[in-house]
Write a protein that holds these residues in place. Structure first.
Motif, short mmCIF file in Angstrom:
data_model
loop_
_atom_site.label_atom_id
_atom_site.label_comp_id
_atom_site.label_asym_id
_atom_site.label_seq_id
_atom_site.Cartn_x
_atom_site.Cartn_y
_atom_site.Cartn_z
N GLY A 177 68.78 77.98 50.90
CA GLY A 177 67.62 78.19 51.75
C GLY A 177 68.02 78.41 53.19
O GLY A 177 69.07 77.94 53.65
N LYS A 178 67.16 79.14 53.88
CA LYS A 178 67.38 79.42 55.30
C LYS A 178 66.56 78.47 56.16
O LYS A 178 65.43 78.12 55.83
N SER A 179 67.12 78.06 57.28
CA SER A 179 66.43 77.32 58.31
C SER A 179 66.00 75.95 57.78
O SER A 179 66.84 75.19 57.30
N TRP A 180 64.72 75.62 57.82
CA TRP A 180 64.28 74.30 57.36
C TRP A 180 64.65 74.09 55.90
O TRP A 180 65.05 72.99 55.49
N PRO A 201 73.42 76.36 52.64
CA PRO A 201 72.54 76.26 53.81
C PRO A 201 72.74 77.46 54.74
O PRO A 201 73.86 77.74 55.19
N ILE A 202 71.66 78.16 55.04
CA ILE A 202 71.68 79.35 55.87
C ILE A 202 70.95 79.03 57.18
O ILE A 202 69.78 78.63 57.14
N SER A 203 71.63 79.17 58.29
CA SER A 203 71.01 78.89 59.60
C SER A 203 70.29 77.54 59.57
O SER A 203 69.14 77.42 59.99
N ALA A 204 70.98 76.52 59.09
CA ALA A 204 70.34 75.25 58.75
C ALA A 204 70.72 74.14 59.73
O ALA A 204 71.76 74.17 60.37
N ILE A 205 69.85 73.13 59.77
CA ILE A 205 70.02 71.96 60.63
C ILE A 205 70.83 70.89 59.90
O ILE A 205 70.59 70.62 58.72
N SER A 206 71.77 70.27 60.61
CA SER A 206 72.47 69.11 60.07
C SER A 206 72.18 67.85 60.88
O SER A 206 72.44 66.74 60.42
N SER A 207 71.63 68.01 62.10
CA SER A 207 71.18 66.88 62.92
C SER A 207 69.93 67.32 63.66
O SER A 207 69.98 68.21 64.52
N HIS A 281 75.69 81.50 58.89
CA HIS A 281 75.03 81.23 60.17
C HIS A 281 75.31 82.36 61.14
O HIS A 281 76.42 82.89 61.20
N GLY A 282 74.30 82.73 61.91
CA GLY A 282 74.46 83.71 62.96
C GLY A 282 75.15 83.11 64.17
O GLY A 282 74.74 82.05 64.67
N ASP A 318 69.05 85.87 57.98
CA ASP A 318 69.62 85.67 56.65
C ASP A 318 70.67 86.75 56.39
O ASP A 318 70.41 87.93 56.66
N PRO A 319 71.83 86.40 55.85
CA PRO A 319 72.82 87.45 55.56
C PRO A 319 72.32 88.48 54.56
O PRO A 319 72.87 89.59 54.50
#
Length: 614
Positions: A177-180, A201-207, A281-282, A318-319
């Protein structure tokens, strides 16, 4: 086990030799069902365990033959409120409540190849109960319950209340999934749930703290309440206590880190991750910034988690919309290896795939590249290898936009300091995380410090600040999987938006000065006292071309990327006690200029407005 690199403790997966082409199944005839999975939580306090909705499409022929299939899963809060992908697709339902259209191409592509696809409504959204807690315990454990159900460890129910089991599943799950959506995948992997074999995880949050705060600087006030209200599918009264907890926990007044943010930081639990990880990730993502993948990647590396990474020049993209055919091929092989156990060689290939410049892709054995940290010293407008004595001062100017801060660096502008290298005699690559150490005296109890690295030199670059993050949608389509009348597998093609510019901001960093020693316990500054503070840039990978000039721009309030509140402070910088440290990969040739080179720039547009939706 020779195909696996850095297998985590307790990970027991033996890929099988490649075989003949797998059977193809009908997407049109696939089984479609909706299951409510019971979670261990009741955060809406209605006396009933919360339930998360799992919508499924799976091969009918496999079920008829007793063939179990693995699962590709996307858990998202966006299936009804906002949609997914460039075309903002949402779930669509038949009269019996089963999904007739799933967003994106994963179902169309992977179900015919012998996978089930599961689309999970995040807690408190769409048809799931509970209340959305924005990256918190409810959000993560609800999706973990869905994986437990696929492995026979949680109860599931059909709409009529009868029990639902997943005997058709191998129990192996790959989350993407991308982002959230990708952020949820990171969080679920950090629980160590058995059965989750891989995440993408695509363009995703880890913190979530580092998403919502930059070194104690607040990006956008009441942001998490806004996000809850955006995605919620529940009556406001049912979730009012949760919203009150979000308001108190985020603590916008101080920007401090606290228990609320600790709960939403997945990095300390990297040691619990059993899944392999493919990150995309971009490099110019100004929404979910690159610290999100950089710090997560480092934590996973310490735990020897099997992993790969794709980095590209776009922003929050997204790639699939950058390098479509190669990305789909990579996903196909990745899931084949990690979910079906086919030894296709993907883990023997280079670890990193990086776009250096528009359309220029390279494969690298590792990321970041092996590097040598080199300190560059700040002078009277210069960057070089020799230390320079003296002080410079500047006063906050909250009206300045980024385009003004980085333009014509040799021209005095109140509110900024600029430092320039000599034109580099040979190209230089920086790979990883740079930092600026500043010895400063501030005449206020605090202020914000903002730093930017700038490449001054003409080149063709991706226009990542456009409305689509650096791509342009075409009128043609390409199809990726099988279609039905309700759910087609065809998507508009895209190309990179490439422009010639004479300068570009490479990476940025921020610090709320009173947080220089601790993000949880700030220290008000004593006017007239000297402090040494380090501001870390967002991780990056770039090449400074021969003849280009590297610039460092230091300012205070940032109205482009934060919720700027000017302190009116004047900051003195001790040059001899300050330095820019860059992780150079490969040979380093630098001159120490006696004076700053003459650099002029053409007018540039403002960067995009602050993006607040992950």
């Amino acid at each position: 086990m020779s195909a696996l690199v850095g297998v985590t403790a307790g990970f027991s997966f033996v890929p099988q030799p490649g075989s003949a082409a797998p059977p193809r199944y009908s997407y049109a005839d696939a089984v479609r069902e909706s299951v409510q999975v019971q979670t261990p939580l009741d955060n809406d306090a209605d006396g009933q365990p919360d339930r998360v909705t799992v919508d499924i499409v799976r091969p009918r022929e496999a079920a008829a033959r007793g063939i179990r299939v693995p699962v590709v899963m996307v858990a998202s809060p966006y299936y009804q409120c906002c949609g997914r992908g460039l075309e903002n697709e949402r779930k669509e339902y038949a009269a019996d409540g089963t999904v007739t259209k799933f967003p994106l191409f994963y179902d169309n592509y992977f179900v015919p190849r012998g996978y089930a696809f599961a689309a999970v409504d995040a807690a408190g959204t769409s048809r799931s109960t509970g209340c959305a807690d924005v990256g918190g315990r409810e959000e993560i454990l609800a999706v973990k319950a869905a994986i437990d159900w696929l492995n026979g460890r949680a109860a599931g129910f059909h709409a009529d209340g009868t029990g639902a089991t997943a005997g058709w599943s191998t129990g192996r799950v790959g989350m993407i999934g991308k982002s959230w959506d990708g952020s949820i995948a990171n969080g679920v992997a950090a629980t160590g749930v058995p059965g989750l074999a891989t995440i993408v995880p695509i363009s995703a949050i880890s913190s979530w703290y580092d998403y919502s705060r930059f070194g104690g600087v607040v990006r956008s006030r009441r942001h998490h309440v806004f996000l809850h209200n955006l995605i919620t599918g529940r009556p406001a009264a049912a979730c009012a206590p949760v919203v009150a907890g979000i308001t108190a926990g985020t603590d916008d007044a101080t920007g401090n880190r606290n228990a609320y943010w600790d709960e939403r930081d997945f990095r300390p639990d990297a040691g619990r991750v059993r899944a392999s990880v493919l990150i995309a990730h971009g490099l110019n993502d100004t929404n979910v910034t690159t610290t999100q993948f950089g710090a997560w990647w480092t934590a996973l590396a310490r735990q020897r988690v099997p992993r790969k990474i794709w980095l590209y020049q776009q922003a929050h993209t997204d790639p699939f919309d950058v390098r479509r055919a190669e990305w789909v091929r990579t996903l196909d092989r990745w899931f084949e290896y990690w979910l079906k156990g086919v030894n296709n060689g993907i883990m023997r290939e280079p670890q990193a795939t990086i776009e250096r410049a528009p359309g220029q892709w390279v494969d690298e054995p590792t990321w970041p590249a092996p590097s040598l940290p080199v300190p560059l010293r700040l002078g009277e407008g210069t960057l070089g290898l020799r230390p320079v004595a003296g002080t410079l001062s500047f006063t906050d100017n909250p009206t300045l936009r980024e385009r003004e801060l980085v333009a014509d660096p040799g021209t005095p502008v109140g509110g900024r300091l600029t430092f320039l290298s000599a034109p580099v005699p040979a190209s230089l690559r920086v790979s990883g995380t740079a930092s600026v150490t500043l010895r400063v005296s501030v005449d206020r109890p605090t202020t914000n410090l903002t730093v930017r690295l700038v490449d001054y030199g003409t080149a063709n670059r991706v226009n990542y600040a456009n409305s689509s993050g650096g791509i342009v949608r075409q009128t043609t389509e390409s199809c990726w999987g099988e279609s039905t009348a309700a759910d087609d597998a065809c998507y508009f093609d895209t190309v990179e938006d490439v422009v010639a510019t004479d300068h570009a901001v490479l990476t940025r960093g921020w610090l709320e000065a009173s947080h220089f020693g601790s993000l949880s316990s700030p220290t008000p500054l004593e006017p007239g006292t000297w402090y040494t503070m380090t501001v870390r840039f967002q991780p990056h990978d770039f090449v400074l071309a021969t003849g280009h000039v590297l610039g460092l721009v230091v300012s205070q309030s940032d109205r482009d990327y934060t919720s700027a509140t000017s302190s009116g402070a004047t900051v003195q910088v001790d040059l001899a006690g300050s330095r820019l440290t860059l992780p150079f990969a490969g040979p380093v040739r630098l001159d120490s200029p006696d004076r700053a080179p003459a650099v002029t720039t053409a007018p540039a547009p403002d960067p995009p407005a602050i993006e607040v939706i992950p």
